[in-house]
Design a protein around this motif. Structure first.
Motif, PDB file in Angstrom:
ATOM      1  N   ARG A  13     -34.952  24.347 -42.850  1.00 51.05           N
ATOM      2  CA  ARG A  13     -34.132  25.122 -41.914  1.00 51.05           C
ATOM      3  C   ARG A  13     -32.921  25.712 -42.640  1.00 51.05           C
ATOM      4  NH1 ARG A  13     -34.205  21.791 -38.016  1.00 51.05           N
ATOM      5  NH2 ARG A  13     -32.435  20.519 -38.624  1.00 51.05           N
ATOM      6  N   GLN A  47     -32.135  29.595 -43.066  1.00 50.92           N
ATOM      7  CA  GLN A  47     -30.849  30.125 -42.605  1.00 50.92           C
ATOM      8  C   GLN A  47     -30.133  30.862 -43.730  1.00 50.92           C
ATOM      9  OE1 GLN A  47     -29.016  26.601 -40.912  1.00 50.92           O
ATOM     10  NE2 GLN A  47     -29.704  27.138 -38.861  1.00 50.92           N
ATOM     11  N   THR A  91     -31.853  32.008 -38.038  1.00 56.28           N
ATOM     12  CA  THR A  91     -31.744  30.697 -37.413  1.00 56.28           C
ATOM     13  C   THR A  91     -33.050  30.388 -36.687  1.00 56.28           C
ATOM     14  OG1 THR A  91     -30.921  31.519 -35.295  1.00 56.28           O
ATOM     15  CG2 THR A  91     -29.255  31.056 -37.017  1.00 56.28           C
ATOM     16  N   ARG A  92     -33.247  29.136 -36.359  1.00 59.94           N
ATOM     17  CA  ARG A  92     -34.466  28.731 -35.635  1.00 59.94           C
ATOM     18  C   ARG A  92     -34.510  29.405 -34.268  1.00 59.94           C
ATOM     19  NH1 ARG A  92     -37.245  23.728 -33.492  1.00 59.94           N
ATOM     20  NH2 ARG A  92     -39.280  23.933 -34.446  1.00 59.94           N
TER      21      ARG A  92
END
Length: 122
Positions: free
Chosen positions: A105, A109, A114-115
């Motif tokens: 992640r 990023q 972003t997720r």
């Protein structure tokens, strides 16, 4: 090149919805060639490779790590930015799956996504 596209398409179909087949495909060494196609293939080849990697990244932290270790994050981000609609959707879904792991992640990023952003794109 056409043979690689056909192989990626077959892996995309075989890995769809089957964790057992996905595990067999990964264990057979398919991830590095899919990443290579994602990086250097035709537009269609990149779509098939991203879709297959999306399927392979589902439900397995081990496969997510293998995909990342094969160097998939930069070409997935590139496809997300410059690919066809289908390619972008598969790239976003694969990155979203991979972003469930904190280390991955952070890497994703660092590439600007972003997720939450990825979830809206898949």
């Amino acid at each position: 090149a056409e043979g690689k596209e056909s192989a990626a398409n077959a892996l995309r179909i075989l890995s769809n919805g089957s964790d057992e087949r996905s595990q067999s495909i990964a264990q057979a060494g398919a991830i590095p060639p899919l990443v290579e196609l994602l990086r250097d293939g035709s537009a269609r080849g990149k779509e098939f490779a991203a879709y297959a990697l999306q399927n392979l990244s589902a439900n397995s932290d081990e496969r997510k790590q293998s995909i990342a270790q094969a160097g998939a994050i930069p070409p997935l981000v590139q496809l997300l930015r410059d690919g066809s609609a289908e390619g972008k959707e598969s790239a976003a879904a694969c990155l979203f799956n991979m972003a469930s792991i904190a280390k991955l992640r952070e890497t994703i990023q660092a590439h600007g996504y972003t997720r939450d952003q990825l979830e809206k794109m898949c």
